[in-house]
Design a protein around this motif. Structure first.
Motif, PDB file in Angstrom:
ATOM      1  N   TYR A 156       0.816  -1.218   0.000  1.00 29.66           N
ATOM      2  CA  TYR A 156       0.000   0.000   0.000  1.00 29.66           C
ATOM      3  C   TYR A 156       0.846   1.263   0.000  1.00 29.66           C
ATOM      4  O   TYR A 156       0.443   2.287  -0.562  1.00 29.66           O
ATOM      5  CB  TYR A 156      -1.000  -0.029   1.156  1.00 29.66           C
ATOM      6  N   GLU A 157       2.033   1.194   0.579  1.00 29.99           N
ATOM      7  CA  GLU A 157       2.931   2.352   0.557  1.00 29.99           C
ATOM      8  C   GLU A 157       3.320   2.709  -0.879  1.00 29.99           C
ATOM      9  O   GLU A 157       3.562   3.879  -1.189  1.00 29.99           O
ATOM     10  CB  GLU A 157       4.163   2.087   1.426  1.00 29.99           C
ATOM     11  N   LYS A 158       3.342   1.721  -1.784  1.00 23.90           N
ATOM     12  CA  LYS A 158       3.659   1.986  -3.189  1.00 23.90           C
ATOM     13  C   LYS A 158       2.648   2.935  -3.840  1.00 23.90           C
ATOM     14  O   LYS A 158       2.972   3.634  -4.787  1.00 23.90           O
ATOM     15  CB  LYS A 158       3.716   0.682  -4.001  1.00 23.90           C
ATOM     16  N   PHE A 159       1.419   2.957  -3.315  1.00 18.27           N
ATOM     17  CA  PHE A 159       0.383   3.852  -3.844  1.00 18.27           C
ATOM     18  C   PHE A 159       0.414   5.221  -3.171  1.00 18.27           C
ATOM     19  O   PHE A 159      -0.355   6.104  -3.536  1.00 18.27           O
ATOM     20  CB  PHE A 159      -1.006   3.238  -3.644  1.00 18.27           C
ATOM     21  N   GLY A 160       1.275   5.375  -2.157  1.00 18.35           N
ATOM     22  CA  GLY A 160       1.360   6.638  -1.440  1.00 18.35           C
ATOM     23  C   GLY A 160       0.706   6.634  -0.071  1.00 18.35           C
ATOM     24  O   GLY A 160       0.665   7.666   0.602  1.00 18.35           O
ATOM     25  N   TYR A 161       0.190   5.480   0.359  1.00 18.04           N
ATOM     26  CA  TYR A 161      -0.395   5.393   1.701  1.00 18.04           C
ATOM     27  C   TYR A 161       0.694   5.522   2.752  1.00 18.04           C
ATOM     28  O   TYR A 161       1.821   5.053   2.543  1.00 18.04           O
ATOM     29  CB  TYR A 161      -1.104   4.044   1.902  1.00 18.04           C
ATOM     30  N   ARG A 162       0.343   6.148   3.881  1.00 19.70           N
ATOM     31  CA  ARG A 162       1.229   6.259   5.035  1.00 19.70           C
ATOM     32  C   ARG A 162       0.709   5.355   6.136  1.00 19.70           C
ATOM     33  O   ARG A 162      -0.499   5.311   6.392  1.00 19.70           O
ATOM     34  CB  ARG A 162       1.233   7.694   5.581  1.00 19.70           C
ATOM     35  N   ASN A 163       1.616   4.696   6.838  1.00 11.93           N
ATOM     36  CA  ASN A 163       1.275   3.831   7.957  1.00 11.93           C
ATOM     37  C   ASN A 163       1.082   4.701   9.199  1.00 11.93           C
ATOM     38  O   ASN A 163       2.000   5.414   9.608  1.00 11.93           O
ATOM     39  CB  ASN A 163       2.399   2.817   8.170  1.00 11.93           C
ATOM     40  N   LEU A 164      -0.113   4.644   9.792  1.00 13.29           N
ATOM     41  CA  LEU A 164      -0.406   5.405  11.007  1.00 13.29           C
ATOM     42  C   LEU A 164      -0.191   4.570  12.267  1.00 13.29           C
ATOM     43  O   LEU A 164      -0.451   5.044  13.365  1.00 13.29           O
ATOM     44  CB  LEU A 164      -1.851   5.927  10.975  1.00 13.29           C
ATOM     45  N   GLY A 165       0.237   3.323  12.108  1.00 15.45           N
ATOM     46  CA  GLY A 165       0.486   2.462  13.253  1.00 15.45           C
ATOM     47  C   GLY A 165      -0.626   1.446  13.458  1.00 15.45           C
ATOM     48  O   GLY A 165      -1.557   1.342  12.656  1.00 15.45           O
ATOM     49  N   VAL A 166      -0.533   0.717  14.560  1.00 17.88           N
ATOM     50  CA  VAL A 166      -1.509  -0.336  14.857  1.00 17.88           C
ATOM     51  C   VAL A 166      -2.886   0.285  15.032  1.00 17.88           C
ATOM     52  O   VAL A 166      -3.059   1.285  15.730  1.00 17.88           O
ATOM     53  CB  VAL A 166      -1.098  -1.141  16.108  1.00 17.88           C
ATOM     54  N   SER A 167      -3.854  -0.317  14.383  1.00 16.17           N
ATOM     55  CA  SER A 167      -5.237   0.163  14.394  1.00 16.17           C
ATOM     56  C   SER A 167      -5.961  -0.269  15.663  1.00 16.17           C
ATOM     57  O   SER A 167      -5.626  -1.293  16.266  1.00 16.17           O
ATOM     58  CB  SER A 167      -5.966  -0.416  13.179  1.00 16.17           C
ATOM     59  N   ALA A 168      -6.983   0.482  16.020  1.00 18.93           N
ATOM     60  CA  ALA A 168      -7.878   0.074  17.112  1.00 18.93           C
ATOM     61  C   ALA A 168      -8.782  -1.074  16.655  1.00 18.93           C
ATOM     62  O   ALA A 168      -9.425  -1.726  17.470  1.00 18.93           O
ATOM     63  CB  ALA A 168      -8.726   1.257  17.565  1.00 18.93           C
ATOM     64  N   SER A 169      -8.822  -1.332  15.348  1.00 16.12           N
ATOM     65  CA  SER A 169      -9.658  -2.403  14.807  1.00 16.12           C
ATOM     66  C   SER A 169      -9.192  -3.771  15.314  1.00 16.12           C
ATOM     67  O   SER A 169      -7.998  -4.062  15.330  1.00 16.12           O
ATOM     68  CB  SER A 169      -9.602  -2.401  13.279  1.00 16.12           C
ATOM     69  N   VAL A 170     -10.159  -4.565  15.700  1.00 15.82           N
ATOM     70  CA  VAL A 170      -9.879  -5.950  16.092  1.00 15.82           C
ATOM     71  C   VAL A 170     -10.683  -6.899  15.198  1.00 15.82           C
ATOM     72  O   VAL A 170     -10.947  -8.038  15.555  1.00 15.82           O
ATOM     73  CB  VAL A 170     -10.190  -6.194  17.590  1.00 15.82           C
TER      74      VAL A 170
END
Length: 169
Positions: free
Chosen positions: A136-150
């Motif tokens: 996903y970083e190849k498309f320009g997405y930035r990693n915001l860290g571990v999600s609250a999603s479970v």
């Protein structure tokens, strides 16, 4: 390219459900009812890759939201779609295993990015597992860290792709 990317149709429901079951573990996969609700709620942000014979080989979908990260309730409740929201979420980017590594997922993502820009939105958001962060970083997405999603009991990472506005300083 032996396939085309088009907007979802209600008659795609069965094929979508089968592809999702191939791509995600049962605890994470959306079911037939969820897809029916998504098709009804946000067909403008639900695209499929269709081969010349009419068979689907992949799809991408997600609701609009005012949030800059995905919450688990969004996966289950299509009524949380906010057409005026500033972010396009990605709930799933699915490609049949035998059709992977042929550019289908990238073509679906590029179409979603293009359509989101045309609508004047701020950007796109998604969650993914750590092994997909570089993709996903190849498309320009930035990693915001571990999600609250479970969702599905997995560890997810929040990703964001924000469009730059040439009018801002």
């Amino acid at each position: 390219m032996s396939y085309q990317i088009r907007r979802v149709r209600s008659q795609d429901l069965e094929q979508l459900t089968q592809i999702e079951a191939c791509c995600f573990p049962a605890a994470e996969a959306a079911g037939r009812e969820a897809f029916a609700e998504r098709i009804a709620a946000f067909p403008e942000s639900f695209f499929v890759a269709e081969e010349e014979d009419g068979s689907l080989i992949g799809f991408i979908n997600g609701a609009m939201t005012a949030r800059s990260t995905i919450c688990d309730e969004m996966f289950e409740d299509a009524s949380l779609h906010e057409p005026t929201g500033e972010y396009q979420s990605i709930f799933g980017l699915d490609v049949l295993p035998e059709k992977r590594r042929q550019g289908v997922a990238a073509a679906l993502m590029e179409r979603m990015i293009e359509e989101t820009q045309k609508r004047g939105k701020k950007g796109l958001i998604l969650t993914c597992k750590d092994r997909l962060l570089p993709y996903y970083e190849k498309f320009g997405y930035r990693n915001l860290g571990v999600s609250a999603s479970v969702h599905g009991g997995a560890v997810w990472y929040d990703m964001i792709l924000e469009f730059t506005d040439s009018h801002e300083n």
